[in-house]
Structures are given as C-alpha cells and as structure tokens.
Design an enzyme around this catalytic site. Sequence first.
Site, PDB file in Angstrom:
ATOM      1  N   SER A  25      58.876  59.263  74.009  1.00 22.41           N
ATOM      2  CA  SER A  25      59.141  58.107  73.137  1.00 22.41           C
ATOM      3  C   SER A  25      60.646  57.944  72.936  1.00 22.41           C
ATOM      4  O   SER A  25      61.439  58.769  73.405  1.00 22.41           O
ATOM      5  CB  SER A  25      58.457  58.285  71.770  1.00 22.41           C
ATOM      6  OG  SER A  25      58.979  59.413  71.108  1.00 22.41           O
ATOM      7  N   VAL A  71      58.458  72.614  73.308  1.00 24.33           N
ATOM      8  CA  VAL A  71      59.709  73.353  73.534  1.00 24.33           C
ATOM      9  C   VAL A  71      59.845  74.568  72.616  1.00 24.33           C
ATOM     10  O   VAL A  71      60.693  75.429  72.855  1.00 24.33           O
ATOM     11  CB  VAL A  71      60.965  72.443  73.405  1.00 24.33           C
ATOM     12  CG1 VAL A  71      61.016  71.425  74.527  1.00 24.33           C
ATOM     13  CG2 VAL A  71      61.048  71.785  72.036  1.00 24.33           C
ATOM     14  N   TYR A 165      67.401  68.794  58.918  1.00 22.56           N
ATOM     15  CA  TYR A 165      67.960  67.966  59.988  1.00 22.56           C
ATOM     16  C   TYR A 165      69.486  68.105  60.043  1.00 22.56           C
ATOM     17  O   TYR A 165      70.067  68.359  61.099  1.00 22.56           O
ATOM     18  CB  TYR A 165      67.562  66.506  59.751  1.00 22.56           C
ATOM     19  CG  TYR A 165      67.863  65.607  60.927  1.00 22.56           C
ATOM     20  CD1 TYR A 165      67.081  65.648  62.065  1.00 22.56           C
ATOM     21  CD2 TYR A 165      68.934  64.720  60.894  1.00 22.56           C
ATOM     22  CE1 TYR A 165      67.350  64.824  63.150  1.00 22.56           C
ATOM     23  CE2 TYR A 165      69.211  63.888  61.969  1.00 22.56           C
ATOM     24  CZ  TYR A 165      68.414  63.943  63.095  1.00 22.56           C
ATOM     25  OH  TYR A 165      68.689  63.134  64.169  1.00 22.56           O
ATOM     26  N   LYS A 169      71.547  69.735  63.156  1.00 23.27           N
ATOM     27  CA  LYS A 169      72.457  68.926  63.974  1.00 23.27           C
ATOM     28  C   LYS A 169      73.901  69.416  63.860  1.00 23.27           C
ATOM     29  O   LYS A 169      74.661  69.375  64.831  1.00 23.27           O
ATOM     30  CB  LYS A 169      72.338  67.444  63.602  1.00 23.27           C
ATOM     31  CG  LYS A 169      70.970  66.845  63.947  1.00 23.27           C
ATOM     32  CD  LYS A 169      70.642  66.956  65.444  1.00 23.27           C
ATOM     33  CE  LYS A 169      69.319  66.328  65.803  1.00 23.27           C
ATOM     34  NZ  LYS A 169      68.995  66.409  67.232  1.00 23.27           N
ATOM     35  N   THR A 200      63.488  54.151  66.266  1.00 22.82           N
ATOM     36  CA  THR A 200      62.506  54.865  67.092  1.00 22.82           C
ATOM     37  C   THR A 200      61.346  55.276  66.178  1.00 22.82           C
ATOM     38  O   THR A 200      61.389  55.014  64.966  1.00 22.82           O
ATOM     39  CB  THR A 200      63.098  56.148  67.717  1.00 22.82           C
ATOM     40  OG1 THR A 200      63.445  57.056  66.666  1.00 22.82           O
ATOM     41  CG2 THR A 200      64.315  55.869  68.591  1.00 22.82           C
TER      42      THR A 200
END
Length: 260
Positions: A25, A71, A165, A169, A200
């Site tokens: 996606s 993953v 998050y 990052k 997205t």
Amino acid sequence: MSTPIDPTALFDLDGQVCVVTGASSGLGARFARVLHAAGAKVVVAARRAERLEELVAELGDDRAHAVAVDVTDADGPQALVDGAVERFGQLDLVVNNAGISNVESALTYETEQFRSEIEINLIAPYAIARLAAAQMISQETGGVIVNLGSVLGHGGGGKLKAPGYAASKGGIHNLTRELASEWANKGVRVNAIAPGWFRTEMNDEMFDTDGGMGYITDNTPMRRPGNPDELDGALLFLASAASTYVTGHVLYVDGGWTAI
Ligand SMILES: NC(=O)c1ccc[n+]([C@@H]2O[C@H](COP(=O)([O-])OP(=O)(O)OC[C@H]3O[C@@H](n4cnc5c(N)ncnc54)[C@H](OP(=O)(O)O)[C@@H]3O)[C@@H](O)[C@H]2O)c1
C-alpha cells in the site's frame, strides 16, 4: 574534446535488483512502481500477499516478484534477502519502507506497545539492512539502502502525540548515519527519505478531519500535504548513480516543515 553528457542516464536503474518493504500500500507501492519504471527488477514485500500479487500483475512482466513476509519475524529479513537473490541472482537496493504509526499520549501508550512499534519501525530495518549489506559486499558490487524516516524523526509531534513513532524515526535517522559511516568504504551507501505528510492508509483518518488537516497545513510552510508523485525524485536520486557521493544523508521532502 568534451565528454558527452546525458543527465537522464544517471537515473537509469536497468538491471538493478531492488527490494521494497511495505509495498502492499501507500508509499511503498508507489516506490515499487517508480523503480520498475526506471528499469529495475523489483521485489515487493509485506504481509498482505494478495495486494502484492495484484501489484506484480499490474507491473506486468518478469521484472516483478512478491515475497510475503512479516519483517518482524525472526527469519523474515533473511527470507526477504534470500527471496530476492534466489529470484534475480543479486541485490542492489533496499527501500526499508514498512512501518506503522500509532497516535496516543505517552501517558497511556503502554511500554509494550512502544516496544512493538520500535520492533517494526527500527529493529526490522536494522535487521534487513545488515543482511542486505552483507549480500551487497559479498557480490563486490556494493549497493544502496534507503530508509524511510519522517519529519517526526527530526522533532516531536506537538499536538500529534506519537511517542513510539517519533522515537523510531529519530532512531532511523541516526541509524542511517551510523550504517553509512560504517559501510562507506565497502561500497554500500545508506541514506534516508524523511517525508512530511502524504495521504496513505497510515494517516487517512488524519486527512479526513479538520483538526488533522489543520495540523498539517498550519505547520507546513507550503500550506499543503505532499502529492503522491512528490517523493519520486528523492527516491530516484538516492537509488541511482545520480548520488554516488552521497551517503548518511536524511533528505526531507516536507514542504518546509523542518525549515521552521
Ligand atoms: N504517509 C506519510 O505521510 C509518511 C510520512 C513520513 C514517513 N512515512 C513512512 O513511510 C513508510 C510507508 O508508510 P505509508 O504512509 O505508505 O503507510 P501504509 O500505507 O500504512 O503502508 C505501510 C506498509 O508497511 C507494511 N507493514 C507494516 N507492518 C509490517 C510488517 N510487520 N511486516 C511487513 N510489512 C509491514 C504494510 O503492509 P502489510 O500490512 O501488508 O504488511 C504496508 O504495506 C512508513 O515507514 C512511514 O513511517 C509516511
């Protein structure tokens, strides 16, 4: 006599074997289409096998191959690298793109939830990068790794609370620099793309609320989110011979978010 110059040839990925994680996606699917259009052989990876098969069918030739993988599985990263080498004989580029984003205050976001977000967004890219680099070094051709960072790897989210998050990052940005410095003399370049806001599945809800859109437009000097094609150039630059002397760089594509 001057050397002939063909600037567009710099971006040609003919024959290059690329792995894109999180290609079922959003940005990953776009990255796979762009690399394929530039001539590469692409291995698309994610958990939703059906979505991957649809993308392979859309790309429509024998330069696309799907590997269904989580993953974070212990053998996931190895299965991914092996899948690319078994199908196409080598590995030249990895786009470490798979990721998740949870929005919640650190006061209620449990430590176990934080750990699991770090596992997907930071530990898995590390595991994939080190296996990919070993393969690239053993081929004696070198290669390229492109990690997906974020503007939230540069600073905190403010009103948007995303502790796992932002931490993951920020980790990706400095992991990019660390791996780049370690592998620079082995022919493996490591860079990151740090996007601002692109619609997205990850942020649909945010784009659908006035508060969410206001957060994006108020904090972005260009006063708009990015369009799907506005990451294509950054990807092609970092993936190709256009950036052979660039490593350890975090390329922000953010409408100016980090300029203020
Ligand atoms: N969109 C933005 O505005 C934005 C901004 C900055 C950074 N980014 C980064 O860009 C990357 C792509 O995000 P996106 O916006 O395109 O979101 P998305 O549409 O939700 O895509 C995330 C992808 O990651 C895959 N994924 C998640 N967990 C996985 C796992 N355990 N194993 C394998 N694949 C997994 C998903 O596939 P399956 O569910 O099929 O496994 C999906 O293909 C992320 O790293 C994100 O942090 C996005």
